[in-house]
Design an enzyme around this catalytic site. Structure first.
Site, PDB file in Angstrom:
ATOM      1  N   PHE A 126      13.899   3.403  10.861  1.00  0.00           N
ATOM      2  CA  PHE A 126      12.618   3.041  10.327  1.00  0.00           C
ATOM      3  C   PHE A 126      11.826   4.167  10.204  1.00  0.00           C
ATOM      4  O   PHE A 126      11.682   5.088  11.097  1.00  0.00           O
ATOM      5  CB  PHE A 126      11.907   2.143  11.382  1.00  0.00           C
ATOM      6  CG  PHE A 126      10.536   1.439  10.709  1.00  0.00           C
ATOM      7  CD1 PHE A 126      10.775   0.410  10.006  1.00  0.00           C
ATOM      8  CD2 PHE A 126       9.345   2.122  11.036  1.00  0.00           C
ATOM      9  CE1 PHE A 126       9.521  -0.324   9.323  1.00  0.00           C
ATOM     10  CE2 PHE A 126       8.434   1.632  10.627  1.00  0.00           C
ATOM     11  CZ  PHE A 126       8.046   0.503   9.600  1.00  0.00           C
ATOM     12  N   VAL A 127      11.185   4.562   9.285  1.00  0.00           N
ATOM     13  CA  VAL A 127      10.562   5.760   8.742  1.00  0.00           C
ATOM     14  C   VAL A 127       9.228   5.497   8.516  1.00  0.00           C
ATOM     15  O   VAL A 127       8.885   4.460   7.876  1.00  0.00           O
ATOM     16  CB  VAL A 127      11.077   6.529   7.556  1.00  0.00           C
ATOM     17  CG1 VAL A 127      12.645   6.993   8.215  1.00  0.00           C
ATOM     18  CG2 VAL A 127      11.010   5.821   6.369  1.00  0.00           C
ATOM     19  N   LYS A 150       0.836  -1.272  -0.083  1.00  0.00           N
ATOM     20  CA  LYS A 150       0.086   0.040   0.075  1.00  0.00           C
ATOM     21  C   LYS A 150       0.961   1.210  -0.084  1.00  0.00           C
ATOM     22  O   LYS A 150       0.552   2.416  -0.167  1.00  0.00           O
ATOM     23  CB  LYS A 150      -1.005   0.074   1.173  1.00  0.00           C
ATOM     24  CG  LYS A 150      -1.659  -1.234   1.482  1.00  0.00           C
ATOM     25  CD  LYS A 150      -2.545  -1.016   2.790  1.00  0.00           C
ATOM     26  CE  LYS A 150      -2.954  -2.180   3.076  1.00  0.00           C
ATOM     27  NZ  LYS A 150      -3.465  -2.509   4.508  1.00  0.00           N
ATOM     28  N   GLY A 151       2.208   1.065   0.419  1.00  0.00           N
ATOM     29  CA  GLY A 151       3.037   2.111   0.624  1.00  0.00           C
ATOM     30  C   GLY A 151       3.281   3.158  -0.647  1.00  0.00           C
ATOM     31  O   GLY A 151       3.435   4.353  -0.389  1.00  0.00           O
ATOM     32  N   ASP A 169      14.271  -1.328   0.818  1.00  0.00           N
ATOM     33  CA  ASP A 169      15.253  -1.564   1.872  1.00  0.00           C
ATOM     34  C   ASP A 169      16.164  -2.682   1.638  1.00  0.00           C
ATOM     35  O   ASP A 169      17.196  -2.468   1.074  1.00  0.00           O
ATOM     36  CB  ASP A 169      14.348  -1.957   3.445  1.00  0.00           C
ATOM     37  CG  ASP A 169      14.948  -1.881   4.494  1.00  0.00           C
ATOM     38  OD1 ASP A 169      16.314  -1.594   4.402  1.00  0.00           O
ATOM     39  OD2 ASP A 169      14.566  -2.380   5.543  1.00  0.00           O
ATOM     40  N   ARG A 203       0.346   6.285   7.303  1.00  0.00           N
ATOM     41  CA  ARG A 203       0.420   6.465   6.051  1.00  0.00           C
ATOM     42  C   ARG A 203       0.246   7.733   5.617  1.00  0.00           C
ATOM     43  O   ARG A 203       0.646   8.189   4.625  1.00  0.00           O
ATOM     44  CB  ARG A 203      -0.358   5.424   5.290  1.00  0.00           C
ATOM     45  CG  ARG A 203       0.178   3.902   5.603  1.00  0.00           C
ATOM     46  CD  ARG A 203      -0.491   2.990   4.677  1.00  0.00           C
ATOM     47  NE  ARG A 203      -0.374   1.453   4.969  1.00  0.00           N
ATOM     48  CZ  ARG A 203       0.764   0.759   4.435  1.00  0.00           C
ATOM     49  NH1 ARG A 203       1.554   1.083   3.897  1.00  0.00           N
ATOM     50  NH2 ARG A 203       0.613  -0.628   5.174  1.00  0.00           N
ATOM     51  N   GLU A 247       7.650   2.573  -6.106  1.00  0.00           N
ATOM     52  CA  GLU A 247       7.949   2.049  -4.908  1.00  0.00           C
ATOM     53  C   GLU A 247       8.053   3.403  -3.806  1.00  0.00           C
ATOM     54  O   GLU A 247       8.657   4.622  -4.343  1.00  0.00           O
ATOM     55  CB  GLU A 247       9.338   1.382  -4.558  1.00  0.00           C
ATOM     56  CG  GLU A 247       9.105  -0.216  -4.957  1.00  0.00           C
ATOM     57  CD  GLU A 247       8.632  -0.787  -3.626  1.00  0.00           C
ATOM     58  OE1 GLU A 247       7.641  -0.297  -2.914  1.00  0.00           O
ATOM     59  OE2 GLU A 247       9.213  -1.921  -3.072  1.00  0.00           O
TER      60      GLU A 247
HETATM   61  P1  IMP Z   1      12.370  -4.646   1.040  1.00  0.00           P
HETATM   62  O1  IMP Z   1      11.824  -5.836   0.332  1.00  0.00           O
HETATM   63  O2  IMP Z   1      13.130  -4.842   2.264  1.00  0.00           O
HETATM   64  O3  IMP Z   1      12.768  -3.546   0.233  1.00  0.00           O
HETATM   65  O4  IMP Z   1      11.338  -3.989   1.567  1.00  0.00           O
HETATM   66  C1  IMP Z   1      10.532  -2.908   0.987  1.00  0.00           C
HETATM   67  C2  IMP Z   1       9.308  -2.732   1.749  1.00  0.00           C
HETATM   68  O5  IMP Z   1       9.200  -2.809   3.126  1.00  0.00           O
HETATM   69  C3  IMP Z   1       8.537  -1.326   1.422  1.00  0.00           C
HETATM   70  O6  IMP Z   1       7.903  -1.296   0.228  1.00  0.00           O
HETATM   71  C4  IMP Z   1       7.959  -1.103   2.779  1.00  0.00           C
HETATM   72  O7  IMP Z   1       6.624  -1.220   2.435  1.00  0.00           O
HETATM   73  C5  IMP Z   1       8.634  -1.950   3.842  1.00  0.00           C
HETATM   74  N1  IMP Z   1       9.655  -1.034   4.494  1.00  0.00           N
HETATM   75  C6  IMP Z   1      10.987  -1.189   4.433  1.00  0.00           C
HETATM   76  N2  IMP Z   1      11.516  -0.291   5.434  1.00  0.00           N
HETATM   77  C7  IMP Z   1      10.570   0.603   5.731  1.00  0.00           C
HETATM   78  C8  IMP Z   1      10.505   1.580   6.587  1.00  0.00           C
HETATM   79  O8  IMP Z   1      11.459   2.281   7.279  1.00  0.00           O
HETATM   80  N3  IMP Z   1       9.272   2.209   6.883  1.00  0.00           N
HETATM   81  C9  IMP Z   1       8.174   1.693   6.593  1.00  0.00           C
HETATM   82  N4  IMP Z   1       8.004   0.538   5.588  1.00  0.00           N
HETATM   83  C10 IMP Z   1       9.369   0.031   5.272  1.00  0.00           C
END
Ligand code: IMP
Length: 192
Positions: A163-164, A54-55, A114, A176, A110
């Site tokens: 964490f943001v 949903k981000g 992360d 959100r 996106e």
């Molecule tokens: P990745 O697969 O580890 O790159 O994770 C990506 C997803 O994790 C993002 O689309 C977010 O939904 C969530 N995410 C990663 N870091 C954060 C953060 O600092 N705050 C909130 N959501 C996060």
């Protein structure tokens, strides 16, 4: 704070330790990214934006309105399982594309990258549907994404490994709707 100022302050202000990206900075960066994307895809028949639930909803809405190319918008919902420590986590498709992406220029939208695990999986999955091209735009990138070498062509901001929340990003499905990106006070996590 006077009682009336308190009444007017958004509920979330008390939970925010500090703002990392203001809404003005986000708007300015979105316009910059849109200008670059418009230029890169000039002469094509337009773009298919694929936002990840949903981000990416806020960024998708703002970026779409800042672009001047003809657009279509799609959303996918992916969830990752398995060990985040390995590059072979399991990704489940909760909502797939509703349209054929064959010969389309696809731009994955996106909120934040992360570990890059979800994105790495998606960048293997989408080419099996024979798009003309696939690139990624992310408003925010964390340091781990750089280590994982996941190819994010357009990046809004590099942020520290914290964490943001806000501008689409949540903690336990909250925050959100914040118009900025910020860090929560430790007590918010402690009470969760
Ligand atoms: P990745 O697969 O580890 O790159 O994770 C990506 C997803 O994790 C993002 O689309 C977010 O939904 C969530 N995410 C990663 N870091 C954060 C953060 O600092 N705050 C909130 N959501 C996060």
């Amino acid at each position: 704070m006077t009682p009336s100022a308190e009444q007017n302050a958004p509920w979330y202000d008390a939970d925010i330790e500090r703002v990392i990206l203001s809404s003005d900075q986000i708007a300015e960066k979105t316009a910059e990214l849109a200008k670059q994307i418009d230029a890169d895809y000039a002469g094509t028949d337009g773009l298919l934006l694929v936002g990840l639930f949903k981000g990416a909803v806020m960024f998708m809405a703002d970026l779409a309105r800042a672009l001047t190319l003809p657009l279509e918008m799609e959303f996918m919902d992916l969830s990752s399982y398995g060990s985040k420590a390995t590059s072979s986590g399991v990704v489940r498709v909760l909502k797939d594309l509703d349209t054929d992406i064959k010969d389309r220029h696809v731009l994955v939208v996106e909120d934040i990258v992360d570990s890059g695990l979800t994105l790495s999986w998606l960048l293997k999955y989408l080419p099996s549907r024979h798009p003309a091209s696939v690139e990624v735009v992310s408003m925010v990138r964390k340091p781990k994404a750089l280590e994982s070498n996941v190819p994010v062509k357009y990046v809004g901001f590099d942020v520290p490994d914290e964490f943001v929340v806000g501008y689409g990003m949540d903690f336990a499905e909250r925050y959100r709707e914040l118009p900025f990106v910020g860090v929560l006070k430790p007590r918010v996590y402690e009470n969760a």
